[in-house]
Design an enzyme around this catalytic site. Sequence first.
Site, PDB file in Angstrom:
ATOM      1  N   HIS A  18      34.529  33.162  45.282  1.00 48.69           N
ATOM      2  CA  HIS A  18      34.708  33.355  43.827  1.00 48.69           C
ATOM      3  C   HIS A  18      33.679  32.530  43.042  1.00 48.69           C
ATOM      4  O   HIS A  18      33.082  33.005  42.085  1.00 48.69           O
ATOM      5  CB  HIS A  18      36.107  32.890  43.370  1.00 48.69           C
ATOM      6  N   LYS A  42      50.800  40.759  43.608  1.00 44.58           N
ATOM      7  CA  LYS A  42      51.153  40.053  44.839  1.00 44.58           C
ATOM      8  C   LYS A  42      52.075  38.876  44.503  1.00 44.58           C
ATOM      9  O   LYS A  42      52.034  38.367  43.399  1.00 44.58           O
ATOM     10  CB  LYS A  42      49.884  39.497  45.482  1.00 44.58           C
ATOM     11  N   ARG A  91      33.282  42.864  48.551  1.00 44.64           N
ATOM     12  CA  ARG A  91      32.907  42.506  49.927  1.00 44.64           C
ATOM     13  C   ARG A  91      32.720  43.784  50.732  1.00 44.64           C
ATOM     14  O   ARG A  91      32.075  44.699  50.274  1.00 44.64           O
ATOM     15  CB  ARG A  91      33.982  41.609  50.550  1.00 44.64           C
ATOM     16  N   SER A 129      41.036  34.925  49.801  1.00 47.35           N
ATOM     17  CA  SER A 129      42.114  33.956  49.575  1.00 47.35           C
ATOM     18  C   SER A 129      43.201  34.147  50.626  1.00 47.35           C
ATOM     19  O   SER A 129      43.758  33.180  51.156  1.00 47.35           O
ATOM     20  CB  SER A 129      42.728  34.156  48.180  1.00 47.35           C
TER      21      SER A 129
HETATM   22  O1  PNS Z   1      42.297  39.036  42.666  1.00 49.11           O
HETATM   23  P1  PNS Z   1      43.000  40.353  42.601  1.00 49.11           P
HETATM   24  O2  PNS Z   1      44.433  40.190  43.044  1.00 49.11           O
HETATM   25  O3  PNS Z   1      42.292  41.431  43.347  1.00 49.11           O
HETATM   26  O4  PNS Z   1      43.027  40.754  41.028  1.00 49.11           O
HETATM   27  C1  PNS Z   1      43.675  41.921  40.594  1.00 49.11           C
HETATM   28  C2  PNS Z   1      43.814  41.921  39.051  1.00 49.11           C
HETATM   29  C3  PNS Z   1      44.598  40.719  38.573  1.00 49.11           C
HETATM   30  C4  PNS Z   1      42.429  41.928  38.428  1.00 49.11           C
HETATM   31  C5  PNS Z   1      44.558  43.252  38.664  1.00 49.11           C
HETATM   32  O5  PNS Z   1      45.749  43.364  39.381  1.00 49.11           O
HETATM   33  C6  PNS Z   1      44.834  43.361  37.163  1.00 49.11           C
HETATM   34  O6  PNS Z   1      43.938  43.609  36.381  1.00 49.11           O
HETATM   35  N1  PNS Z   1      46.127  43.163  36.756  1.00 49.11           N
HETATM   36  C7  PNS Z   1      46.543  43.261  35.376  1.00 49.11           C
HETATM   37  C8  PNS Z   1      47.234  44.607  35.093  1.00 49.11           C
HETATM   38  C9  PNS Z   1      46.195  45.688  34.961  1.00 49.11           C
HETATM   39  O7  PNS Z   1      45.555  45.824  33.936  1.00 49.11           O
HETATM   40  N2  PNS Z   1      45.986  46.463  36.079  1.00 49.11           N
HETATM   41  C10 PNS Z   1      44.897  47.401  36.237  1.00 49.11           C
HETATM   42  C11 PNS Z   1      45.076  48.727  35.598  1.00 49.11           C
HETATM   43  S1  PNS Z   1      46.626  49.451  35.795  1.00 49.11           S
END
Ligand code: PNS
Length: 161
Positions: A18, A42, A91, A129
């Site tokens: 990150h 998650k 990735r 992670s």
């Molecule tokens: O590090 P991650 O877990 O891959 O991040 C995912 C994240 C937090 C970017 C994604 O789940 C997110 O944007 N969540 C907020 C809700 C949202 O807008 N979801 C995407 C469109 S439905």
Amino acid sequence: MGKMVVYPGSFDPITNGHISILRRTLTIFDSVNVAVAENPMKNTLFSLEERLAMIRESIKNDNNVYVDSFDGLLVDYVESKNTNVIIRGMRALSDFEYEFQMSLMNRKLNNKIQTIFMMTDYKWFYTSSTIIKEAARYGGAIRGLVPDIVCQKLKEKFDHQ
Ligand code: PNS
């Protein structure tokens, strides 16, 4: 003020992968706003406060990096920050489908917002992670894969279990 980009994620916890994306992003944009999802899909190992604190400590010597949390839709948050760019690290192939789906959904929700992907450095190709937490849980050596503060917090977390 220059162009700011939002770097969203669960950051459970932040890794050197990150940090690498964040610093490389700063060579293109003027500032990066790390946006930690309050309630990611998650179950997180670390609380929101713990995740924020580890990020703040890890980037304390970096200029033009802001750390914040958000709840609700990412596109709404991005708009509230008066920018239109989301950056995501990518990735191996395994990331592609999820990232593609998410970026298309975000685009459907707000087509003014653009998602940019940055390929990870080869050094971080195999880390995540999740896999780092798995290794740490069973006492594996994770030094060098995460900032020192994260190494310490993971050790504390699993020593108390
Ligand atoms: O590090 P991650 O877990 O891959 O991040 C995912 C994240 C937090 C970017 C994604 O789940 C997110 O944007 N969540 C907020 C809700 C949202 O807008 N979801 C995407 C469109 S439905």
